[in-house]
Design an enzyme around this catalytic site. Structure first.
Site, short mmCIF file in Angstrom:
data_model
loop_
_atom_site.label_atom_id
_atom_site.label_comp_id
_atom_site.label_asym_id
_atom_site.label_seq_id
_atom_site.Cartn_x
_atom_site.Cartn_y
_atom_site.Cartn_z
CE LYS A 22 -1.34 1.49 4.27
NZ LYS A 22 -1.20 2.98 4.34
CG ASN A 23 2.45 2.92 3.79
OD1 ASN A 23 1.22 3.22 3.40
ND2 ASN A 23 2.60 2.49 4.68
CB CYS A 116 -4.51 10.78 12.07
SG CYS A 116 -2.78 10.10 12.07
NE ARG A 121 1.06 10.46 10.04
CZ ARG A 121 0.48 9.54 9.64
NH1 ARG A 121 -0.72 8.86 9.72
NH2 ARG A 121 1.26 9.06 8.31
CG ASP A 304 3.86 1.57 9.64
OD1 ASP A 304 3.40 2.48 10.35
OD2 ASP A 304 3.98 1.88 8.16
NE ARG A 396 -6.93 4.22 6.40
CZ ARG A 396 -6.53 5.09 6.87
NH1 ARG A 396 -6.60 5.43 8.05
NH2 ARG A 396 -5.34 5.81 6.21
C1 EPZ Z 1 4.80 7.09 6.34
O1 EPZ Z 1 3.87 8.18 6.96
C2 EPZ Z 1 3.58 5.84 6.29
N1 EPZ Z 1 2.41 6.35 5.34
C3 EPZ Z 1 3.40 5.52 7.52
O2 EPZ Z 1 2.44 4.32 7.58
C4 EPZ Z 1 4.58 5.27 8.43
O3 EPZ Z 1 4.08 4.83 9.91
C5 EPZ Z 1 5.67 6.36 8.29
O4 EPZ Z 1 5.88 6.64 7.03
C6 EPZ Z 1 6.90 6.04 9.05
O5 EPZ Z 1 7.50 5.08 8.22
C7 EPZ Z 1 2.60 6.30 4.36
O6 EPZ Z 1 3.45 5.65 3.39
C8 EPZ Z 1 1.20 6.55 3.44
P1 EPZ Z 1 7.09 10.46 8.18
P2 EPZ Z 1 4.59 9.48 6.62
O7 EPZ Z 1 6.98 11.64 7.16
O8 EPZ Z 1 5.40 9.73 5.46
C9 EPZ Z 1 7.62 13.84 11.42
C10 EPZ Z 1 0.50 3.14 7.94
O9 EPZ Z 1 -0.04 2.58 8.90
N2 EPZ Z 1 7.26 14.68 10.13
O10 EPZ Z 1 7.92 9.32 7.75
O11 EPZ Z 1 3.69 10.41 6.98
C11 EPZ Z 1 6.59 12.88 11.78
O12 EPZ Z 1 5.73 13.38 12.60
C12 EPZ Z 1 1.29 4.41 8.14
O13 EPZ Z 1 0.69 2.38 6.74
C13 EPZ Z 1 7.48 16.09 10.63
O14 EPZ Z 1 7.70 16.36 11.71
O15 EPZ Z 1 5.67 9.56 7.85
C14 EPZ Z 1 7.16 11.76 12.28
O16 EPZ Z 1 7.72 11.81 13.49
C15 EPZ Z 1 0.65 5.14 9.23
N3 EPZ Z 1 7.16 16.76 9.32
C16 EPZ Z 1 8.60 11.44 11.42
O17 EPZ Z 1 8.71 12.80 10.57
C17 EPZ Z 1 6.80 16.55 8.10
O18 EPZ Z 1 6.38 17.47 7.52
C18 EPZ Z 1 8.41 10.55 10.20
O19 EPZ Z 1 7.14 10.61 9.53
C19 EPZ Z 1 6.58 15.37 7.90
C20 EPZ Z 1 6.86 14.12 8.87
#
Ligand code: EPZ
Length: 417
Positions: A22-23, A116, A121, A304, A396
């Site tokens: 999915k991701n 969420c 996030r 995850d 989902r």
């Molecule tokens: C991706 O989310 C995945 N979603 C998530 O999977 C997964 O948990 C996550 O990566 C971490 O591996 C998808 O791929 C659709 P990040 P993403 O940006 O891209 C911080 C699932 O269950 N951050 O790597 O949103 C953030 O808060 C989902 O399938 C900022 O501070 O995650 C976190 O602490 C849930 N500012 C860290 O970075 C930003 O602009 C990593 O988040 C963006 C992120």
């Protein structure tokens, strides 16, 4: 809202197949907006999140056809630049259209994603990066409004490793003038496969698999076909389910190289793991040993799989510590697992899990995708009946999870309420 009724205590055994990731598919669907014409994706599962993304692409003007594990996206007529609130509030990955729309149409309006179930996030890293590429970004009436006549290459150093920000920036800059460098880029397999897809379209990206990506802007991109990688989180979920069984379980159609950290932790917990091609067999231990985990960006332990691993640790002989560093509030499953007689206490982002002899069935509630998967694993193991409400979360991201697990010996009934 559907619910699962699980008769626990039936050990899993045999093979469980894994679907496409999915991701990885979500950003690749968005990337297909960059080139007019038909892109074709295969190994595509039937998931609500992918349907939501297809809906969004249609709103933007693409034609999306799905069926039999394939998806065709025709981006010829893409002309609308807005991702509305109704869709973004349902699925945060809608933010992935920001980069491609900006690159293709010179403008994007995307509803600002809120928090969420796994915590706040932010998307600040996405916005700072596109500003560095020369976009003008305004936040107005709950929307991100980004505009740029022509994006220009830049050096972008991400303060934090972010999958979403890395991929969005890649999609924005592949057609920018000049060269872009991304430093501290995320190294998850979902980033790598997006790089492969973009390069097949004609992009010039080097440094795949490292935290330093270099992108030479090109004028034109072309639609392509690609088979999607398998879902490492679904595979990991089934491996953990196998580790809690009393019989060997083989997870098929997976990519073991994406699961090294989990495999190492499962071995520390006492499992024997045998890897043969794209299959992994887990021989569960008689007694599960406690193992500490800390979630980290890839190649570290994935956030995850944190909830699912916690279920395994709930049945370990001793105490383990689970530290969540990616989403510090991602612990909604703890209170539900304790309803199933687990013994987990929480202090900020650190959970202490005292192993119990057995879990006991109860009525519980799924709160987010991976927490739901963890509750299903716990329900399979718990003595008696477990009812999991609100299982729409699981649809989902897991294609027919109850069918796959039932074929391996679980007893899960989907109750359409
Ligand atoms: C991706 O989310 C995945 N979603 C998530 O999977 C997964 O948990 C996550 O990566 C971490 O591996 C998808 O791929 C659709 P990040 P993403 O940006 O891209 C911080 C699932 O269950 N951050 O790597 O949103 C953030 O808060 C989902 O399938 C900022 O501070 O995650 C976190 O602490 C849930 N500012 C860290 O970075 C930003 O602009 C990593 O988040 C963006 C992120």
């Amino acid at each position: 809202m559907d619910r699962f009724i699980i008769q626990g205590g039936n050990p899993l055994k045999g093979k469980i197949p894994v679907s496409g990731a999915k991701n990885a598919i979500l950003p690749i669907m968005a990337a297909s907006l960059l080139a007019p014409g038909k892109s074709v994706l295969s190994n595509v599962p039937n998931l609500i999140d992918l349907k939501s993304m297809a809906h969004l692409l249609r709103i933007i003007g693409a034609r999306v056809e799905t069926g039999e594990g394939r998806m065709q996206i025709d981006s010829t007529d893409v002309c609308y630049c807005e991702a509305p609130y109704e869709l973004v509030s349902k699925m945060r990955a809608s933010i992935y259209v920001l980069g491609p729309l900006l690159a293709r149409l010179g403008e994007a309006r995307v509803s600002f994603p809120g928090g969420c179930a796994i915590g706040t996030r932010p998307v600040d890293l996405h916005l700072k990066a596109i500003e560095k590429l020369g976009a003008e970004v305004n936040l107005e009436h709950g929307y991100i409004h980004a505009k740029a006549k022509k994006l220009k290459g830049a050096v972008i150093h991400f303060e934090k490793s972010s999958v979403g920000a890395t991929i969005n920036t890649l999609m924005a800059c592949v057609k920018a003038s000049g060269t872009t460098e991304l430093l501290n880029a995320a190294m998850e397999p979902e980033v790598d496969v997006t790089v492969d897809f973009l390069n097949q379209m004609g992009a010039k990206i080097t440094g795949k698999g490292t935290a330093h990506l270099v992108i030479k802007g090109v004028d034109e991109l072309f639609p392509v076909g690609m088979e999607m990688i398998s879902d490492r989180i679904e595979a990991g979920t089934f491996l953990i389910a196998g580790a809690m069984s009393t019989e060997p379980v083989t997870v098929t159609n997976c990519q073991p190289e994406h699961l090294e950290e989990l495999i190492s932790k499962l071995r520390s917990a006492g499992c024997e793991i045998i890897i043969e091609g794209n299959e992994i067999t887990v021989n569960p231990p008689k007694k599960i040993k406690p193992v500490d985990i800390t979630t980290l960006p890839y190649p570290g332990f994935p956030t995850d799989l944190q909830a699912q691993f916690m279920v395994l640790m709930s049945l370990a002989e001793g105490v383990s510590v689970v530290t969540e560093t990616i989403f510090p509030d991602r612990f909604m499953h703890v209170s539900e697992l304790n309803r199933l007689q687990a013994n987990i206490s929480l202090n900020l982002n650190i959970a202490t899990v005292k192993g119990v002899k057995e879990l006991g069935g109860a009525e519980i509630m799924a709160t987010d995708l991976r927490a739901s998967a963890a509750l299903v694993l716990a329900g399979i193991k718990a003595q008696g009946e477990t009812i999991i409400n609100r299982i729409y979360h699981i649809d989902r991201g897991y294609d027919r999870i109850e069918e796959k697990l039932n074929a391996a010996g679980a007893r899960i009934v989907r109750d359409k309420v």
